[in-house]
Design a protein around this motif. Structure first.
Motif, PDB file in Angstrom:
ATOM      1  N   LYS A  12       0.875  -1.186   0.000  1.00  0.00           N
ATOM      2  CA  LYS A  12       0.000   0.000   0.000  1.00  0.00           C
ATOM      3  C   LYS A  12       0.906   1.227   0.000  1.00  0.00           C
ATOM      4  N   VAL A  13       0.643   2.127  -0.927  1.00  0.00           N
ATOM      5  CA  VAL A  13       1.509   3.287  -1.138  1.00  0.00           C
ATOM      6  C   VAL A  13       0.653   4.546  -1.141  1.00  0.00           C
ATOM      7  N   ARG A  14       1.128   5.580  -0.441  1.00  0.00           N
ATOM      8  CA  ARG A  14       0.437   6.868  -0.549  1.00  0.00           C
ATOM      9  C   ARG A  14       0.814   7.490  -1.879  1.00  0.00           C
ATOM     10  N   LYS A  24      -3.526   9.701  -0.669  1.00  0.00           N
ATOM     11  CA  LYS A  24      -4.351   8.575  -0.255  1.00  0.00           C
ATOM     12  C   LYS A  24      -3.539   7.295  -0.385  1.00  0.00           C
ATOM     13  N   PHE A  25      -3.756   6.372   0.569  1.00  0.00           N
ATOM     14  CA  PHE A  25      -3.143   5.054   0.460  1.00  0.00           C
ATOM     15  C   PHE A  25      -3.887   4.261  -0.612  1.00  0.00           C
ATOM     16  N   LYS A  30      -2.360   0.584  -8.287  1.00  0.00           N
ATOM     17  CA  LYS A  30      -3.149   1.812  -8.500  1.00  0.00           C
ATOM     18  C   LYS A  30      -2.313   3.051  -8.195  1.00  0.00           C
ATOM     19  N   ALA A  31      -1.506   2.988  -7.154  1.00  0.00           N
ATOM     20  CA  ALA A  31      -0.682   4.136  -6.780  1.00  0.00           C
ATOM     21  C   ALA A  31       0.278   4.510  -7.907  1.00  0.00           C
ATOM     22  N   TYR A  36       2.701  11.323  -8.242  1.00  0.00           N
ATOM     23  CA  TYR A  36       3.628  11.275  -7.103  1.00  0.00           C
ATOM     24  C   TYR A  36       3.350  10.044  -6.259  1.00  0.00           C
ATOM     25  N   VAL A  37       4.411   9.404  -5.808  1.00  0.00           N
ATOM     26  CA  VAL A  37       4.296   8.273  -4.894  1.00  0.00           C
ATOM     27  C   VAL A  37       5.225   8.510  -3.713  1.00  0.00           C
TER      28      VAL A  37
END
Length: 190
Positions: A12-14, A24-25, A30-31, A36-37
């Motif tokens: 899970k990545v913001r 958002k996580f 999807k991230a 930006y990650v």
């Protein structure tokens, strides 16, 4: 080319396309569709630098530094993010040793100063090298922290990054904690 970057991210990545609307996580897949990650903060696999000047995509070469693994160039203003991939990540957990952390931080500060990168940038969010919006320059290079010494990176005598490095939550939290001390004194003087 991108496999090591993708593997370095947690499940899970913001991420975000616009910081004004927050982060958002999301699941990693999807991230990676966003501009930006967030890089993991419990371990540092990359030295991330933010260079807020146009025309710096190859600045590393002009001052005799090794090539970054990824250079993400903003097509609107030609500002860059450099990512230097490390062979061995540096851990920032409760049981991690402080010596590798200090070595990482000294190398990060030295590179930041040598490249004229943003001293306030803490390396949380980076331009996503997989996103087609950014112009990407990739070099198949990975480094050990010792390698930077061979390129003439002197770890002594550089200006430290601003106190922002103390807060793992980022600039807003650090700004709050810095200003609250000033505010307490100011209120008591009135």
């Amino acid at each position: 080319m991108y496999a090591s970057f993708i593997q370095a991210l947690p499940d899970k990545v913001r991420s975000t396309d616009d910081f004004q609307y927050g982060c958002k996580f999301r699941k990693k897949e999807k991230a990676l569709e966003h501009l930006y990650v967030e890089l993991p903060q419990s371990y540092k696999k990359y030295i991330a630098l933010d260079i807020d000047r146009p025309g710096t995509a190859y600045f590393w070469d002009s001052i005799g530094l090794p090539p970054p693994t990824f250079v993400m160039v903003n097509p609107e203003n030609a500002h860059c993010h450099y990512l230097y991939e490390l062979n061995t990540p540096v851990y920032y957990t409760e049981h991690a040793r402080r010596a590798p952390q200090k070595f990482f931080e000294a190398t990060d500060i030295a590179l930041t100063n040598m490249l004229g990168a943003d001293l306030g940038y803490v390396g949380h969010f980076v331009k996503n090298p997989l996103h087609p919006h950014w112009r990407l320059i990739h070099h198949p290079a990975r480094y050990d922290l010792d390698d930077f010494k061979e390129w003439g990176v002197d770890l002594r005598g550089h200006k430290h990054k601003q106190r922002l490095i103390e807060s793992p939550e980022g600039r807003n939290t650090t700004l709050f904690h810095t200003l609250r001390h000033w505010a307490y004194r100011d209120v008591l003087q009135q």
